[in-house]
Design a protein around this motif. Structure first.
Motif, PDB file in Angstrom:
ATOM      1  N   PHE B 151      89.596  38.126 -19.466  1.00 12.90           N
ATOM      2  CA  PHE B 151      88.783  37.902 -18.261  1.00 12.90           C
ATOM      3  C   PHE B 151      89.400  38.629 -17.061  1.00 12.90           C
ATOM      4  O   PHE B 151      88.709  39.340 -16.320  1.00 12.90           O
ATOM      5  CB  PHE B 151      88.670  36.394 -17.975  1.00 12.90           C
ATOM      6  N   GLU B 152      90.702  38.466 -16.914  1.00 11.19           N
ATOM      7  CA  GLU B 152      91.385  39.135 -15.790  1.00 11.19           C
ATOM      8  C   GLU B 152      91.268  40.662 -15.895  1.00 11.19           C
ATOM      9  O   GLU B 152      91.091  41.344 -14.883  1.00 11.19           O
ATOM     10  CB  GLU B 152      92.873  38.734 -15.763  1.00 11.19           C
ATOM     11  N   PHE B 153      91.361  41.181 -17.116  1.00 12.00           N
ATOM     12  CA  PHE B 153      91.234  42.634 -17.311  1.00 12.00           C
ATOM     13  C   PHE B 153      89.866  43.109 -16.814  1.00 12.00           C
ATOM     14  O   PHE B 153      89.751  44.165 -16.177  1.00 12.00           O
ATOM     15  CB  PHE B 153      91.395  43.033 -18.787  1.00 12.00           C
ATOM     16  N   GLY B 154      88.833  42.304 -17.126  1.00  9.03           N
ATOM     17  CA  GLY B 154      87.480  42.677 -16.708  1.00  9.03           C
ATOM     18  C   GLY B 154      87.358  42.738 -15.192  1.00  9.03           C
ATOM     19  O   GLY B 154      86.792  43.691 -14.633  1.00  9.03           O
ATOM     20  N   VAL B 155      87.905  41.737 -14.528  1.00  9.22           N
ATOM     21  CA  VAL B 155      87.843  41.682 -13.061  1.00  9.22           C
ATOM     22  C   VAL B 155      88.612  42.861 -12.458  1.00  9.22           C
ATOM     23  O   VAL B 155      88.106  43.571 -11.581  1.00  9.22           O
ATOM     24  CB  VAL B 155      88.424  40.347 -12.538  1.00  9.22           C
ATOM     25  N   MET B 156      89.818  43.113 -12.955  1.00  2.89           N
ATOM     26  CA  MET B 156      90.644  44.199 -12.401  1.00  2.89           C
ATOM     27  C   MET B 156      89.991  45.556 -12.657  1.00  2.89           C
ATOM     28  O   MET B 156      89.941  46.407 -11.762  1.00  2.89           O
ATOM     29  CB  MET B 156      92.049  44.170 -13.027  1.00  2.89           C
ATOM     30  N   GLY B 157      89.494  45.738 -13.869  1.00  2.00           N
ATOM     31  CA  GLY B 157      88.861  47.010 -14.213  1.00  2.00           C
ATOM     32  C   GLY B 157      87.647  47.284 -13.343  1.00  2.00           C
ATOM     33  O   GLY B 157      87.443  48.413 -12.883  1.00  2.00           O
ATOM     34  N   HIS B 158      86.854  46.240 -13.116  1.00  2.00           N
ATOM     35  CA  HIS B 158      85.663  46.412 -12.278  1.00  2.00           C
ATOM     36  C   HIS B 158      86.038  46.860 -10.870  1.00  2.00           C
ATOM     37  O   HIS B 158      85.410  47.766 -10.312  1.00  2.00           O
ATOM     38  CB  HIS B 158      84.873  45.107 -12.219  1.00  2.00           C
ATOM     39  N   GLU B 159      87.058  46.236 -10.299  1.00  2.78           N
ATOM     40  CA  GLU B 159      87.449  46.599  -8.923  1.00  2.78           C
ATOM     41  C   GLU B 159      87.991  48.023  -8.862  1.00  2.78           C
ATOM     42  O   GLU B 159      87.697  48.764  -7.920  1.00  2.78           O
ATOM     43  CB  GLU B 159      88.486  45.607  -8.385  1.00  2.78           C
ATOM     44  N   TYR B 160      88.758  48.403  -9.887  1.00  4.66           N
ATOM     45  CA  TYR B 160      89.294  49.769  -9.903  1.00  4.66           C
ATOM     46  C   TYR B 160      88.150  50.785 -10.007  1.00  4.66           C
ATOM     47  O   TYR B 160      88.105  51.786  -9.285  1.00  4.66           O
ATOM     48  CB  TYR B 160      90.271  49.952 -11.071  1.00  4.66           C
ATOM     49  N   ALA B 161      87.206  50.481 -10.907  1.00  2.47           N
ATOM     50  CA  ALA B 161      86.063  51.391 -11.096  1.00  2.47           C
ATOM     51  C   ALA B 161      85.227  51.480  -9.815  1.00  2.47           C
ATOM     52  O   ALA B 161      84.739  52.543  -9.453  1.00  2.47           O
ATOM     53  CB  ALA B 161      85.207  50.915 -12.264  1.00  2.47           C
ATOM     54  N   LYS B 162      85.076  50.336  -9.147  1.00  2.00           N
ATOM     55  CA  LYS B 162      84.237  50.278  -7.946  1.00  2.00           C
ATOM     56  C   LYS B 162      84.866  51.038  -6.777  1.00  2.00           C
ATOM     57  O   LYS B 162      84.210  51.848  -6.131  1.00  2.00           O
ATOM     58  CB  LYS B 162      84.048  48.800  -7.576  1.00  2.00           C
ATOM     59  N   TRP B 163      86.151  50.777  -6.539  1.00  6.80           N
ATOM     60  CA  TRP B 163      86.774  51.297  -5.319  1.00  6.80           C
ATOM     61  C   TRP B 163      87.453  52.650  -5.502  1.00  6.80           C
ATOM     62  O   TRP B 163      87.480  53.463  -4.582  1.00  6.80           O
ATOM     63  CB  TRP B 163      87.771  50.279  -4.747  1.00  6.80           C
ATOM     64  N   ILE B 164      88.039  52.880  -6.675  1.00  5.23           N
ATOM     65  CA  ILE B 164      88.775  54.148  -6.867  1.00  5.23           C
ATOM     66  C   ILE B 164      87.872  55.197  -7.511  1.00  5.23           C
ATOM     67  O   ILE B 164      87.850  56.344  -7.095  1.00  5.23           O
ATOM     68  CB  ILE B 164      90.035  53.945  -7.746  1.00  5.23           C
ATOM     69  N   ALA B 190      85.833  33.642 -26.997  1.00  8.62           N
ATOM     70  CA  ALA B 190      86.173  32.760 -25.863  1.00  8.62           C
ATOM     71  C   ALA B 190      86.176  33.559 -24.557  1.00  8.62           C
ATOM     72  O   ALA B 190      85.753  33.057 -23.502  1.00  8.62           O
ATOM     73  CB  ALA B 190      87.536  32.118 -26.106  1.00  8.62           C
ATOM     74  N   ALA B 191      86.618  34.814 -24.621  1.00  3.19           N
ATOM     75  CA  ALA B 191      86.620  35.668 -23.422  1.00  3.19           C
ATOM     76  C   ALA B 191      85.194  35.939 -22.953  1.00  3.19           C
ATOM     77  O   ALA B 191      84.926  36.023 -21.748  1.00  3.19           O
ATOM     78  CB  ALA B 191      87.342  36.988 -23.719  1.00  3.19           C
ATOM     79  N   PHE B 192      84.272  36.077 -23.899  1.00  2.00           N
ATOM     80  CA  PHE B 192      82.852  36.306 -23.581  1.00  2.00           C
ATOM     81  C   PHE B 192      82.359  35.192 -22.656  1.00  2.00           C
ATOM     82  O   PHE B 192      81.699  35.454 -21.637  1.00  2.00           O
ATOM     83  CB  PHE B 192      82.048  36.326 -24.897  1.00  2.00           C
ATOM     84  N   GLU B 193      82.701  33.943 -22.990  1.00  2.00           N
ATOM     85  CA  GLU B 193      82.265  32.807 -22.173  1.00  2.00           C
ATOM     86  C   GLU B 193      82.824  32.885 -20.760  1.00  2.00           C
ATOM     87  O   GLU B 193      82.129  32.598 -19.783  1.00  2.00           O
ATOM     88  CB  GLU B 193      82.692  31.486 -22.834  1.00  2.00           C
ATOM     89  N   LEU B 194      84.102  33.289 -20.648  1.00  2.56           N
ATOM     90  CA  LEU B 194      84.736  33.366 -19.322  1.00  2.56           C
ATOM     91  C   LEU B 194      84.140  34.498 -18.486  1.00  2.56           C
ATOM     92  O   LEU B 194      83.945  34.354 -17.275  1.00  2.56           O
ATOM     93  CB  LEU B 194      86.248  33.593 -19.474  1.00  2.56           C
ATOM     94  N   LEU B 195      83.844  35.610 -19.121  1.00  7.89           N
ATOM     95  CA  LEU B 195      83.353  36.780 -18.385  1.00  7.89           C
ATOM     96  C   LEU B 195      81.918  36.596 -17.887  1.00  7.89           C
ATOM     97  O   LEU B 195      81.465  37.327 -16.995  1.00  7.89           O
ATOM     98  CB  LEU B 195      83.455  38.035 -19.267  1.00  7.89           C
ATOM     99  N   LYS B 196      81.222  35.617 -18.440  1.00 10.10           N
ATOM    100  CA  LYS B 196      79.827  35.373 -18.037  1.00 10.10           C
ATOM    101  C   LYS B 196      79.663  35.111 -16.543  1.00 10.10           C
ATOM    102  O   LYS B 196      78.589  35.319 -15.987  1.00 10.10           O
ATOM    103  CB  LYS B 196      79.258  34.181 -18.818  1.00 10.10           C
ATOM    104  N   THR B 197      80.722  34.621 -15.887  1.00  9.19           N
ATOM    105  CA  THR B 197      80.612  34.337 -14.446  1.00  9.19           C
ATOM    106  C   THR B 197      80.520  35.619 -13.623  1.00  9.19           C
ATOM    107  O   THR B 197      80.112  35.582 -12.467  1.00  9.19           O
ATOM    108  CB  THR B 197      81.853  33.570 -13.917  1.00  9.19           C
ATOM    109  N   HIS B 198      80.934  36.751 -14.216  1.00  8.45           N
ATOM    110  CA  HIS B 198      80.936  38.002 -13.456  1.00  8.45           C
ATOM    111  C   HIS B 198      79.541  38.643 -13.519  1.00  8.45           C
ATOM    112  O   HIS B 198      79.025  38.881 -14.613  1.00  8.45           O
ATOM    113  CB  HIS B 198      81.979  38.968 -14.014  1.00  8.45           C
ATOM    114  N   PRO B 199      78.940  38.914 -12.342  1.00  6.88           N
ATOM    115  CA  PRO B 199      77.566  39.440 -12.350  1.00  6.88           C
ATOM    116  C   PRO B 199      77.436  40.810 -13.022  1.00  6.88           C
ATOM    117  O   PRO B 199      76.344  41.193 -13.423  1.00  6.88           O
ATOM    118  CB  PRO B 199      77.210  39.543 -10.866  1.00  6.88           C
TER     119      PRO B 199
END
Lengths: 328, 328
Positions: B151-164, B190-199
Motif C-alpha cells: 500500500f505504501e509503495f502505491g502511495v509513494m509511487g503515485h506521488e513520484y509519478a505525479k510530481w517528478i 490483502a494489499a488490493f483491499e488496502l489500495l482501494k482507498t486510493h482514487p
C-alpha cells in the motif's frame, strides 16, 4: 492414443482451438475428443473430417474471472468433464486453454498427485538466444509456495528437460533477486538448501539468465512465473510494435526493411510462444497440458504434440525415481 | 546543492561512474563529492576540473556478494560514509551504483524513515510503447513484504509519478498473476483491499501491462520487481542480439540494415535503461538514488539529474500528505 481437448474458455473462443486440433490430426495419429458446447463446436468441424472427431457436449465452462475453487463444483463444465474422462481412462491426456487454476485444481482433485509431490506445477518453455529452450516451473499454478514445493519443481523440471527436451545435463537455477547465495526471499533461501542435494542444481539465477543459456530449468513460484511470462511477452511485443512503427514512419527505412524480411521472420519464429505449444502440468498422476488463454491454432497444435510426447516418454515414472533419489 | 556519489562497488569499477558524474557537472550547477578510494578516484579526474570535485577517501566498500547487514558495521565503507554525510547535512543527496541492499539498509538506519512508512522502496522507470514511462516500485529493496508495505509503495509511487514525472492522474496497478480481482497471492490480495482507498488505484495488472500504457505506477514486492527488471533486460538484450546475428548472416539483410540505422537508434534510445538513470529510494527522510550495478556513464549522469529533480520538487512532503489522506 486418445486426446481430449477442452475447447471452451480460451480468450478467443473455440474457433482457433478447434482449428489447431484439426491441424494436429492431419499430422499425427491419435483420436481427437473435443469437449464443449456442441452448438458451438459442431459447425467448426468440416464435413470431411467430422467422422474422425468425437464431440462430448457440455453446457457449462469456467470463465477466466471465475475462481478456481468454483470449478470443483461445476460438474457440467467442459474441464470437469474432461478430467472425469481422464480419470476413467476414456482418454490418455487432456489439453485445455481455459482457466489454468481450474484445470490445475480439478486435475489435482480428480486425477491425484504423484507420490511425493505436494503441489503439481505448470512447466512453460521459453526461447533462449542459442536457439534452445529453457523451462520455467511453476508458470502459474501455485501462487503461494513452500520451500518443499520449489524443490519438487526443480526435480520435475529437470526430468522433463532431460527426457522430453533431450537435454541430458539440464541445469536447474532458482530464480531470485540476485545470483549470490545470500540473495532471495525467505522461501527461496530455504529452497536453495533443499535443492543442494540435486547434482544439477546451479544455484540462484536472475531474470536475464532465463534467456542467456545459463540454465535449462528455472524454478520459481507460480506468481513469479506468471509475471515472468507476461513481462517477457510484453517486452517482446513492445519491441516488435516499436520496430514496425519506426520503420513505417520513413520511406527509407521501409525500403531497407524489404531486405530484412527473412531476418524478421526468423526472429518472430524464435520468440513466438505459439511455436512451443502448451505447458505440461507436472506432478499429477496423468497427462495434462495447459495452454495460454490467448492460444492460436498453431499453439494448440503444438500443445497436442506435447501431450503425445509426454505420454510416449512416460515422464511420470522418471519423476518418481528422481524424487526418491534426491529427497532430503 | 551538494551531491555525494558513492563511486565504489559498481560492476564495472569506478571509471564509468566518475565519468558520468563529470558529465553531469558540465550540464548542471551543483557541487560534486566523490566518495571512495582516493588512489582509484583521483587519477580519473582531469586536472582542469579537479578543483570542482571533492574526494572523500574511504578504504572499504561493500561488494555485491556481501550481505546487506554486514554493511551496517563497516564504518569505513564508501556507502556508510556517504550516508553519514547525508545525515549530518554535509550533502543534500547520495547517488550509489553499489550494493542496493546495503544502500537501502544504511539509508533506513542512518537517515530514518518518513513518518508512516514502514519500508522504504526502490522506484525504477521502465519504457512504455507510447514513449512515456511506467514506474515499478519496489524494484529490489524489500524481498519479503506485507500488504501494508505494498500500500505504501502505491502511495509513494503515485506521488513520484505525479510530481517528478508530471503525470497528474498517474494510475496505480498491483502486479499479480492475473487481472481479475480474484487473482494474486495472499499478500497481494490483502494489499488490493488496502489500495482501494486510493482514487487512482486501477486494480490488478499483469506483466505485459507494465509496457502497454495501462498504468503509470506498478506495485510489487522487491523480489518480483527485481525479477521483472532483469527479465525485461534479458528479453530486450536477446532480441537485439538475435537481430544483429541474423542481419550479419546475410549480405542482403546487411545492405537493408544500412537504411534502418535511424530506426535501430530510436529503438535503442527508447529501451535503454541508461536513459532513465537511477532509481530513487522513496520513503526515507532524505534523498537517495540507487543505480544499476552495471551503470554506464550516461546512467550515472541521468541518476544525478534525478537526484537534483527529487530535491527541487520536495517529493517527501507530498508523500507525507498523501499517506495521511489514504491511510486505512
Amino acid at each position: 492414443m486418445r486426446i481430449a481437448v477442452d475447447a471452451m474458455g480460451g480468450d478467443f473462443g473455440a474457433s482457433p482451438l478447434v482449428e489447431g486440433a484439426l491441424w494436429a490430426l492431419k499430422e499425427k495419429d491419435f483420436s481427437l475428443v473435443l469437449i464443449g458446447d456442441e452448438k458451438i463446436l459442431a459447425p467448426l468441424i468440416p464435413a470431411q473430417v467430422s467422422k474422425e472427431v468425437k464431440i462430448v457436449h457440455c453446457d457449462d465452462f469456467i470463465a477466466m474471472d471465475d475462481s478456481a475453487t468454483a470449478a470443483l463444483k461445476r460438474k457440467e463444465s467442459s474441464i470437469y468433464v474432461a478430467m472425469e474422462m481422464l480419470k476413467s481412462k476414456q482418454v490418455d491426456a487432456v489439453v485445455s486453454a481455459g482457466h489454468s487454476g481450474a484445470t490445475m485444481s480439478l486435475a489435482t482433485l480428480k486425477i491425484g498427485r504423484l507420490k511425493g509431490i505436494n503441489r503439481p506445477a505448470i512447466c512453460t518453455l521459453m526461447p533462449r538466444i542459442d536457439g534452445n529452450k529453457s523451462l520455467v516451473i511453476d508458470a502459474g499454478a501455485n501462487v503461494d509456495c513452500k520451500p518443499e514445493n520449489l524443490f519438487e519443481f526443480g526435480v520435475m523440471g529437470h526430468e522433463y528437460a532431460k527426457w522430453i527436451l533431450k537435454y541430458p545435463n539440464a541445469r536447474i537455477g532458482l530464480l531470485t533477486n540476485g545470483e549470490e547465495e545470500c540473495k532471495g526471499n525467505e522461501t527461496s533461501k530455504a529452497a536453495f538448501e533443499l535443492l543442494k542435494t540435486h547434482p544439477n542444481f546451479l544455484g540462484n539465477i536472475e531474470g536475464n539468465n532465463i534467456f542467456d543459456s545459463s540454465v535449462e530449468v528455472v524454478v520459481c513460484d507460480g506468481f513469479v512465473g506468471n509475471v515472468v511470462l507476461k513481462t517477457s511477452e510484453g517486452v517482446a511485443d513492445s519491441i516488435v510494435y516499436l520496430l514496425k512503427k519506426y520503420i513505417k514512419a520513413s520511406p527509407i527505412s521501409l525500403f531497407g526493411a524489404l531486405f530484412l524480411k527473412g531476418v524478421f521472420k526468423k526472429l518472430k519464429k524464435q520468440i513466438d510462444y505459439a511455436e512451443y505449444g502448451g505447458a505440461p502440468l507436472l506432478g499429477i498422476d496423468g497427462n495434462v497440458i495447459i495452454c495460454h488463454g490467448k492460444s492460436n491454432a498453431k499453439a494448440m497444435k503444438n500443445a497436442i504434440f506435447q501431450a503425445i510426447a509426454t505420454i510416449e516418454n512416460g515422464i511420470n515414472d522418471k519423476i518418481l525415481e528422481s524424487l526418491e533419489k534426491y529427497k532430503n
